[in-house]
Design an enzyme around this catalytic site. Structure first.
Site, mmCIF file in Angstrom:
data_model
loop_
_atom_site.group_PDB
_atom_site.id
_atom_site.type_symbol
_atom_site.label_atom_id
_atom_site.label_comp_id
_atom_site.label_asym_id
_atom_site.label_seq_id
_atom_site.Cartn_x
_atom_site.Cartn_y
_atom_site.Cartn_z
ATOM 1 N N ASP A 1 22.996 -14.637 -21.003
ATOM 2 C CA ASP A 1 22.227 -15.788 -20.533
ATOM 3 C C ASP A 1 23.159 -16.870 -19.977
ATOM 4 O O ASP A 1 22.698 -17.869 -19.428
ATOM 5 C CB ASP A 1 21.311 -16.346 -21.625
ATOM 6 N N SER A 2 24.469 -16.627 -20.060
ATOM 7 C CA SER A 2 25.456 -17.466 -19.375
ATOM 8 C C SER A 2 25.226 -17.469 -17.870
ATOM 9 O O SER A 2 25.747 -18.333 -17.156
ATOM 10 C CB SER A 2 26.872 -16.982 -19.679
ATOM 11 N N ASP B 1 21.224 -10.310 -23.220
ATOM 12 C CA ASP B 1 20.923 -11.443 -24.091
ATOM 13 C C ASP B 1 19.421 -11.714 -24.155
ATOM 14 O O ASP B 1 18.731 -11.677 -23.121
ATOM 15 C CB ASP B 1 21.600 -12.712 -23.567
ATOM 16 N N GLU C 1 21.249 -14.670 -31.013
ATOM 17 C CA GLU C 1 22.142 -15.577 -31.722
ATOM 18 C C GLU C 1 21.591 -15.960 -33.085
ATOM 19 O O GLU C 1 20.388 -16.162 -33.243
ATOM 20 C CB GLU C 1 22.373 -16.837 -30.882
ATOM 21 N N LYS D 1 20.951 -8.671 -27.441
ATOM 22 C CA LYS D 1 21.788 -9.542 -28.265
ATOM 23 C C LYS D 1 21.034 -10.829 -28.551
ATOM 24 O O LYS D 1 20.393 -11.388 -27.654
ATOM 25 C CB LYS D 1 23.117 -9.860 -27.581
ATOM 26 N N GLU E 1 32.064 -16.114 -31.968
ATOM 27 C CA GLU E 1 32.454 -17.070 -30.936
ATOM 28 C C GLU E 1 32.932 -18.384 -31.545
ATOM 29 O O GLU E 1 32.300 -18.943 -32.439
ATOM 30 C CB GLU E 1 31.295 -17.360 -29.977
#
Length: 267
Positions: free
Chosen positions: A46-47, A85, A117, A115, A184
């Protein structure tokens, strides 16, 4: 002929002591190049909202946008394992919604895994998605979707209490069934401890060299993102300079009437 990598191949790399290479990827031509180089894993991150769409953070990215970029990557038929993501609000509202969105990203996007978070707070969600036979990569430490709670992009786990919380998060996501976990923005001593304790691979980004693998944003290593310059990024090329030179010469040749020449024209 090289076979397509699976989560079992990625996990075996940890067992064999071979480091795992991961880069973000958002489009077809980049996927062809990275896969041709032999990358182990492609992360449709999602970056993309920051380095491609120009947002200040990842929060505005939608599921539809992630599907679009994943489809583009998958058209390159990469041998690397492709992970996508789950964007903000695609898994936080309810487990049912998380399962549905994970299914969409795999069914419509074509990725092999998703993925998300979080640690203990998303363990039940990870378990529910894994129970659908969708592999999940976890992500703990500095989690970009939580920047408002964290007060920005800050290193996590420096204090003993924070470190213990991250250890608990790591254990929780492994127990929930995650096949790997991104670490991270955490101290390398803590990353080494987590890596040694877990049986699943750890993929570091700003977490030191002791992780089982490393991931970076492709635009960062190529010098194409000027929004942020984290300490953990290494720029391997200055592609911006190459592009600037090419575009400047093109403009000059168009203005000067040099392009197109006879060899670029039809008779």
């Amino acid at each position: 002929m090289q076979k397509k990598k699976s989560i079992l191949d990625i996990q075996k790399l940890k067992v064999d002591g071979e480091k795992i290479s991961v880069l973000t990827c958002y489009d077809y031509p980049t996927a062809r190049i990275l896969d041709g180089c032999g990358i182990d894993m492609l992360l449709v991150g999602d970056s993309v909202g920051v380095v491609v769409a120009g947002h200040d953070n990842t929060l505005p990215v939608s599921v539809d946008e992630m599907v679009y970029h994943t489809r583009a990557v998958m058209r390159a038929e990469p041998k690397a394992l492709v992970v996508v993501d789950m964007p903000f609000l695609s898994y936080q509202v309810s487990i049912d919604e998380a399962r549905r969105n994970a299914g969409l990203l795999v069914k419509e996007g074509g990725a092999a895994a998703v993925k998300l978070e979080g640690g203990e707070n998303v363990a039940a969600t990870i378990r529910a998605i894994v129970d659908m036979d969708i592999p999940v990569m976890a992500h703990i430490g500095l989690t970009p979707q939580s920047i408002h709670r964290m007060g920005g992009y800050r290193v996590q786990g420096k204090k003993e209490e924070q470190a213990e919380k991250l250890l608990a998060d790591a254990r929780a996501v492994e127990e929930a069934g995650a096949f790997a976990v991104v670490l991270e923005g955490i101290p390398q001593k803590l990353a080494r401890r987590i890596t040694a304790e877990l049986t699943i691979p750890t993929i570091g980004i700003g977490a030191g060299p002791q992780c089982d693998g490393q991931v970076l944003v492709i635009h960062d290593i190529l010098g194409l993102c000027e929004k942020y310059s984290p300490k953990f990024v290494k720029k391997y090329a200055d592609v911006k300079a190459v592009m600037t030179d090419a575009v400047t010469r093109y403009i000059g040749e168009v203005k000067g009437g040099e392009f197109p020449g006879e060899e670029h024209s039809f008779n």
